[in-house]
Structures are given as structure tokens and as C-alpha cells.
Motif scaffolding. Sequence first.
Motif, PDB file in Angstrom:
ATOM      1  N   MET A 284       0.689  -0.936  -0.061  1.00  0.00           N
ATOM      2  CA  MET A 284      -0.124   0.274  -0.177  1.00  0.00           C
ATOM      3  C   MET A 284       0.520   1.103   0.270  1.00  0.00           C
ATOM      4  O   MET A 284       0.646   2.021  -0.627  1.00  0.00           O
ATOM      5  N   ALA A 285       2.042   0.976   1.034  1.00  0.00           N
ATOM      6  CA  ALA A 285       2.883   2.322   0.483  1.00  0.00           C
ATOM      7  C   ALA A 285       4.009   2.475  -0.706  1.00  0.00           C
ATOM      8  O   ALA A 285       3.776   4.013  -1.128  1.00  0.00           O
ATOM      9  N   LEU A 286       3.597   1.226  -1.717  1.00  0.00           N
ATOM     10  CA  LEU A 286       4.529   1.523  -3.085  1.00  0.00           C
ATOM     11  C   LEU A 286       3.467   2.546  -3.837  1.00  0.00           C
ATOM     12  O   LEU A 286       3.393   3.658  -4.775  1.00  0.00           O
ATOM     13  N   LEU A 287       1.565   1.745  -3.947  1.00  0.00           N
ATOM     14  CA  LEU A 287       1.244   2.563  -4.614  1.00  0.00           C
ATOM     15  C   LEU A 287       0.518   4.124  -3.988  1.00  0.00           C
ATOM     16  O   LEU A 287       0.421   4.255  -5.065  1.00  0.00           O
ATOM     17  N   ALA A 288       0.887   4.167  -2.742  1.00  0.00           N
ATOM     18  CA  ALA A 288       0.756   5.036  -2.193  1.00  0.00           C
ATOM     19  C   ALA A 288       1.650   6.291  -2.835  1.00  0.00           C
ATOM     20  O   ALA A 288       2.002   7.493  -3.617  1.00  0.00           O
ATOM     21  N   GLU A 289       2.474   6.094  -3.037  1.00  0.00           N
ATOM     22  CA  GLU A 289       3.821   6.855  -3.522  1.00  0.00           C
ATOM     23  C   GLU A 289       3.754   7.376  -4.593  1.00  0.00           C
ATOM     24  O   GLU A 289       4.043   8.319  -5.728  1.00  0.00           O
ATOM     25  N   GLN A 290       3.737   5.980  -5.380  1.00  0.00           N
ATOM     26  CA  GLN A 290       3.373   6.185  -6.490  1.00  0.00           C
ATOM     27  C   GLN A 290       2.146   6.470  -7.218  1.00  0.00           C
ATOM     28  O   GLN A 290       2.158   7.455  -8.541  1.00  0.00           O
ATOM     29  N   ALA A 291       1.250   6.653  -6.467  1.00  0.00           N
ATOM     30  CA  ALA A 291       0.084   7.538  -6.368  1.00  0.00           C
ATOM     31  C   ALA A 291       0.304   9.263  -6.148  1.00  0.00           C
ATOM     32  O   ALA A 291      -0.870   9.833  -5.405  1.00  0.00           O
ATOM     33  N   ASN A 292       1.401   9.311  -5.717  1.00  0.00           N
ATOM     34  CA  ASN A 292       1.933  10.653  -5.462  1.00  0.00           C
ATOM     35  C   ASN A 292       1.073  11.344  -3.667  1.00  0.00           C
ATOM     36  O   ASN A 292       1.048  12.195  -3.350  1.00  0.00           O
TER      37      ASN A 292
END
Length: 334
Positions: A284-292
Motif C-alpha cells: 500500500m505504501a508503494l501504491l501511495a508513493e506511486q500515486a503522489n
Amino acid sequence: MSQKNQTLGEFIIENQSSFKYTSGELSRLINSIRLAAKVVNHEVNKAGLVDIIGAAGDTNIQGEDQQKLDVYANNKFIQTMTNRNIVCGIASEEEDDFISINSQDENNQNKYIVLIDPLDGSSNIDVNVSVGTIFSIYRRVTPVGTPVTIEDFLQKGSQQVAAGYVVYGTSTMLVYTTGDGVNGFTLNPAIGTFYLSHPNMEFPEDGTIYSVNEGNYIHFPQGIKNYIKYCQMEEGDRPYTSRYIGSLVSDFHRNVIKGGIYMYPKSSKNPTGKLRLLYECNPMALLAEQANGKASDGFTRILDIEPTELHQRVPFLCGSKNMVEKAESFMRDA
Ligand code: P6P
């Protein structure tokens, strides 16, 4: 360039060349997750109709009652990835230890491992509230053709090559990243095809939704208490709106679309937090960072945390960058 209504299959093929490890294996792995998601979705959608809800009579390593759908989803994802002969190892919330997939076979050239929470939020199953699957994909660090070891699974979140979730909600969506942005695909159940419905998903930098189980308020660290009181103060666009579904995937999905912050802090009841680093917080953290967006434990970037054990838990703050940074400032100043 992705366009709406492209199917997931077309999207994977079109974007495969942009993936630096392009060999087709990751595409096949995402496709196997797609298949398992459709099968699990079918069972989730009829859970109320057949004798598949309710406890499976067993408990997982977390000491949580295993719901029958937990067990079903776990078995289905493991079976699908095993049958496709794509990965060399799998770790799951529902399995005490990691599982080698023929990795002791010196001819096994599979280089990916998967960590998965097969059915997150499963306590919501019996009350017909959205649940989700969370997955995290790494390249193994030990030599191919040798048995996978715990070292392959205890990698920092920054080493993930892909991550994503399936949300089994009013519609079923597969949302994932391979490190080049986040894209969301909605399932057309009539034909069993996922269509690109949410290209290039991004958290609004700011938001007005905070998601936390305020029933634990008295057990929270002072910094979190102070941030929650800040959210509730009348000033500017505050008080914010409190929205908490009790399903990480669903709260995350709403917040990435509308803007918001999700928090599962440590507390006197959960001294290291409740959420698991490897198969919940890291993907979820990778998704969050990839989603700004941003994800931390209140002090440290989630993707920088050095894992020490398979099922370790960490405090988790995740969402719109400015909201996470505001919460972190309250943690620092407490
Ligand atoms: P609580 C589900 O069990 C989960 O791991 C997350 O999906 C969810 O956000 C959280 O725990 C809910 O925990 O303690 O608030 O019921």
C-alpha cells in the motif's frame, strides 16, 4: 499511452516493454493474479448464499479466526500462481511460514516471489462490507535454482517490483503499479474482463477525510491524539470528515480518489501497530508513493523499513502527502 476501456490484458502487453525487467514473466504473474481475483470475486459475491461464510474453525498465525473465504482466497491465489509456474516462493498472512514453489529444483528459473494478504478486512465478510486482496512482488535475492530463503522475503518495500490490491466492493477493481504510476481496472462481471477505468490514479495533495478507529483513541500516542483533535477543529476546511470502513483496501481506495489519510497507529493494545509490514503496509505504501501520496510509521518512510520477521507489524499512516506530513509533525512535536 493508456486509454480508458482498454482491457487489462491489452494494457499489460502495451506496457510490458516499459518495465525494466521485461521478460514477460511479470506480465504472466499479473495475469495469474487477475484470474485468481475473478475466481475469488465470484465466491465473495455469493458468500451470503452458500455455506462459505463464517469461521473456518481455525486460527491463523495472527491468532485471528480464519473465515472460510480467507482460507478459500488463500488457497486460490497460491494454487493459481503455482499452476502457472511463475513464482519460486509465496508468503501469506494465512500461512505461518513462506512456501517454496519448486525452488529446490535447480532447473527452476522463476525469479519472482509474492507476499499476499488474500482477504483483508475479512471480519466484514459476514456483514456484506467490502473486503480486499493485497499483493506485493519482489525479485528473489538468492540465486535461481536454489531453495528460496527467508532473505528473499525480508526485503525493504523499496525493492518491490510491483504491488496492488483487489477491492471486492460495489464493483470489483484491480489496482496495481509496476513502478510507473497506478492504474485501476474495473471488472465487467458479465464477461469476466477487467477494463481500465481509473488511469494514472493520484492522491490529491490535500484532503478532508481522516480514517482511524477512534474507539482506540485513549490508547493512541499523544501525537496522534493531537492530530485527531486538529482534524476535528473548526478552522478553514476543518472539521474534516471521519470515514472508517474497517477494511484497509476500501479506506485506501476511497482516499486515493477523494483525498484523505488512513491511520493505524501503535497503541497500548497494539504496541507495534496492527497492520503487517510485508503484505499490507509495503504494497500500500508503494501504491501511495506511486500515486503522489506518502506512507510512514509516523517517523520513518514505510518503504525504508528493514524487515526483521515475516509477520511483523508496524504503525501505519498513509494518504495525501500534506495530510500525512501534518500528522507526522504532530508526532514529532508531541
Ligand atoms: P480494527 C482488517 O482486519 C485490517 O487489517 C484492515 O483492513 C483494517 O483497516 C483494520 O484491520 C481494522 O482494524 O482494529 O479497526 O477493527
